[in-house]
Design an enzyme around this catalytic site. Sequence first.
Site, PDB file in Angstrom:
ATOM      1  N   CYS A  20      13.206   0.665  -2.644  1.00 37.17           N
ATOM      2  CA  CYS A  20      12.193   1.692  -2.339  1.00 37.17           C
ATOM      3  C   CYS A  20      11.230   1.263  -1.240  1.00 37.17           C
ATOM      4  O   CYS A  20      10.532   2.094  -0.670  1.00 37.17           O
ATOM      5  CB  CYS A  20      11.401   2.050  -3.595  1.00 37.17           C
ATOM      6  N   HIS A  30       4.576   5.204  -1.836  1.00 37.95           N
ATOM      7  CA  HIS A  30       5.931   5.523  -2.307  1.00 37.95           C
ATOM      8  C   HIS A  30       5.794   6.414  -3.544  1.00 37.95           C
ATOM      9  O   HIS A  30       4.981   6.160  -4.424  1.00 37.95           O
ATOM     10  CB  HIS A  30       6.664   4.224  -2.643  1.00 37.95           C
ATOM     11  N   ASN A  71      11.417  10.760  -7.010  1.00 42.15           N
ATOM     12  CA  ASN A  71      11.456   9.476  -6.313  1.00 42.15           C
ATOM     13  C   ASN A  71      12.721   9.444  -5.449  1.00 42.15           C
ATOM     14  O   ASN A  71      13.829   9.388  -5.967  1.00 42.15           O
ATOM     15  CB  ASN A  71      11.466   8.360  -7.370  1.00 42.15           C
TER      16      ASN A  71
HETATM   17  O1  UT7 Z   1      10.695   3.366  -7.396  1.00 39.00           O
HETATM   18  C1  UT7 Z   1      11.051   2.092  -7.875  1.00 39.00           C
HETATM   19  C2  UT7 Z   1      10.138   1.625  -8.909  1.00 39.00           C
HETATM   20  N1  UT7 Z   1      10.226   2.415 -10.128  1.00 39.00           N
HETATM   21  C3  UT7 Z   1       9.111   2.823 -10.719  1.00 39.00           C
HETATM   22  O2  UT7 Z   1       8.058   2.629 -10.179  1.00 39.00           O
HETATM   23  C4  UT7 Z   1       9.208   3.442 -12.096  1.00 39.00           C
HETATM   24  C5  UT7 Z   1       8.217   2.785 -13.019  1.00 39.00           C
HETATM   25  N2  UT7 Z   1       8.245   3.232 -14.382  1.00 39.00           N
HETATM   26  C6  UT7 Z   1       7.906   4.509 -14.763  1.00 39.00           C
HETATM   27  O3  UT7 Z   1       7.631   5.333 -13.936  1.00 39.00           O
HETATM   28  C7  UT7 Z   1       7.797   4.803 -16.223  1.00 39.00           C
HETATM   29  O4  UT7 Z   1       7.834   3.582 -16.952  1.00 39.00           O
HETATM   30  C8  UT7 Z   1       8.884   5.762 -16.768  1.00 39.00           C
HETATM   31  C9  UT7 Z   1       8.663   7.127 -16.192  1.00 39.00           C
HETATM   32  C10 UT7 Z   1      10.253   5.219 -16.409  1.00 39.00           C
HETATM   33  C11 UT7 Z   1       8.759   5.849 -18.293  1.00 39.00           C
HETATM   34  O5  UT7 Z   1       7.456   6.235 -18.672  1.00 39.00           O
HETATM   35  P1  UT7 Z   1       6.668   5.418 -19.781  1.00 39.00           P
HETATM   36  O6  UT7 Z   1       5.394   6.098 -19.959  1.00 39.00           O
HETATM   37  O7  UT7 Z   1       6.641   3.976 -19.369  1.00 39.00           O
HETATM   38  O8  UT7 Z   1       7.555   5.654 -21.054  1.00 39.00           O
HETATM   39  P2  UT7 Z   1       8.225   4.586 -22.005  1.00 39.00           P
HETATM   40  O9  UT7 Z   1       9.444   4.029 -21.359  1.00 39.00           O
HETATM   41  O10 UT7 Z   1       7.194   3.640 -22.506  1.00 39.00           O
HETATM   42  O11 UT7 Z   1       8.664   5.521 -23.179  1.00 39.00           O
HETATM   43  C12 UT7 Z   1       7.694   6.188 -24.025  1.00 39.00           C
HETATM   44  C13 UT7 Z   1       8.457   7.092 -24.980  1.00 39.00           C
HETATM   45  C14 UT7 Z   1       9.624   6.397 -25.663  1.00 39.00           C
HETATM   46  O12 UT7 Z   1       9.679   6.881 -26.986  1.00 39.00           O
HETATM   47  P3  UT7 Z   1       9.131   5.978 -28.214  1.00 39.00           P
HETATM   48  O13 UT7 Z   1       9.921   4.713 -28.156  1.00 39.00           O
HETATM   49  O14 UT7 Z   1       7.682   5.802 -27.917  1.00 39.00           O
HETATM   50  O15 UT7 Z   1       9.445   6.835 -29.390  1.00 39.00           O
HETATM   51  C15 UT7 Z   1      10.803   6.885 -24.893  1.00 39.00           C
HETATM   52  O16 UT7 Z   1      11.984   6.896 -25.679  1.00 39.00           O
HETATM   53  O17 UT7 Z   1       9.004   8.182 -24.268  1.00 39.00           O
HETATM   54  C16 UT7 Z   1      10.393   8.287 -24.569  1.00 39.00           C
HETATM   55  N3  UT7 Z   1      11.072   8.850 -23.393  1.00 39.00           N
HETATM   56  C17 UT7 Z   1      11.210  10.159 -23.198  1.00 39.00           C
HETATM   57  N4  UT7 Z   1      10.848  11.225 -23.936  1.00 39.00           N
HETATM   58  C18 UT7 Z   1      11.147  12.436 -23.447  1.00 39.00           C
HETATM   59  C19 UT7 Z   1      11.606   8.183 -22.351  1.00 39.00           C
HETATM   60  N5  UT7 Z   1      12.110   9.047 -21.474  1.00 39.00           N
HETATM   61  C20 UT7 Z   1      11.876  10.287 -21.973  1.00 39.00           C
HETATM   62  C21 UT7 Z   1      12.154  11.579 -21.516  1.00 39.00           C
HETATM   63  N6  UT7 Z   1      11.774  12.629 -22.281  1.00 39.00           N
HETATM   64  N7  UT7 Z   1      12.771  11.824 -20.340  1.00 39.00           N
END
Ligand code: UT7
Length: 334
Positions: free
Chosen positions: A118, A258, A288
Amino acid sequence: MLMEKKNAIITGIASYVPDYILNNEELSRMVDTTDEWITTRIGTKERRILKGEGTGSSDLGAPAVKELLRKTNTTPEEIDLMICCTSTPDYRFPSTASIISEKCGIKKAYSFDIQAACSGFLFAMQTAAAYIQGGLAKKIIVVAAEKMSSMTDYTDRSTCPIFGDAASAVLVEPTTENLGVLDADLHTDGAGLTHLLMKAGGSVNVPSHETVDRREHFIYQEGRIVFKYAVSYMSEAASHIMEKNNLTFNDVDWFVPHQANQRIIDAAAHRMGIDSSKVMVNIQKYGNTSSASIPLALSEWEPQLKKGDTIVMAAFGAGFTWGSMYLKWAYDTK
Ligand code: UT7
């Protein structure tokens, strides 16, 4: 005799996004997710997807480059270097830059790809600037072309809402004015490998039935860890370049982050003390798009940009790679 200092300026920009719009509603029918979750956790409403058998990143990059040549009244023969940044090359080899050059009739340039995930646009711009400053090239195209959908797992709800396809290209030329790329602060930390990668398909894990069965030809991301690094490294790099160049948030006309996640963008802008009205954000429409996201935003804002505008760009991506760039915009759009 003193050599006159040469700076590398952007003299034109053009982008291309494919027609197909994959919105959150359609995604919610593909995986267990909701528009509400995606909107609040990521900030994206829809993203573009390149459809069609046998189409690759060059089919995004070539139309962007053709439009750039048209807009800047440049003939293909005038281009002496073409740099493509992509994480989704058409083939393992040859380079996507070669293919885009061929599709655009660019025959006199030499062309190569840069892989910095990225952060690719900033790394490629710094490379182009070095060629300009060293007098090795006069007209360079930097094109970011990303068919992210080609390595997105549409059964994995934690990654599939994030990414979209796009391309954007800039023309880079020399000037003796105090404009263009004025400074950059770029970094790599290879320890980031395990948190964000495509596990198979390279020379370590060559493609096999097993790697396909394990779904290892898609993006693997440990979101929470990547999120933390993205916020702190992007804002550190942006703050560092501002300090180094004696820029306060008042001096900065535009911050171009980004487009990784709306929450990452907000946190970085907040840490830098930059007002949200100065932050370019189009993640709602495109998601993204990896290395294409910064130039895609710049080209959308191009009509508002004025000669001399102070722009700070910042990126973070797989590698890890990250950094910032201080640029003075070089032209008014007619
Ligand atoms: O561009 C290159 C660099 N990449 C980035 O900068 C991405 C960085 N990371 C992120 O943007 C975020 O970490 C994500 C968008 C990938 C995830 O968001 P988060 O707030 O960190 O969510 P999480 O992974 O901590 O998940 C929270 C909850 C989980 O459920 P439990 O375990 O709390 O019950 C996930 O299973 O959200 C759940 N979850 C979803 N729920 C509904 C994960 N994806 C989804 C989804 N819809 N699509």
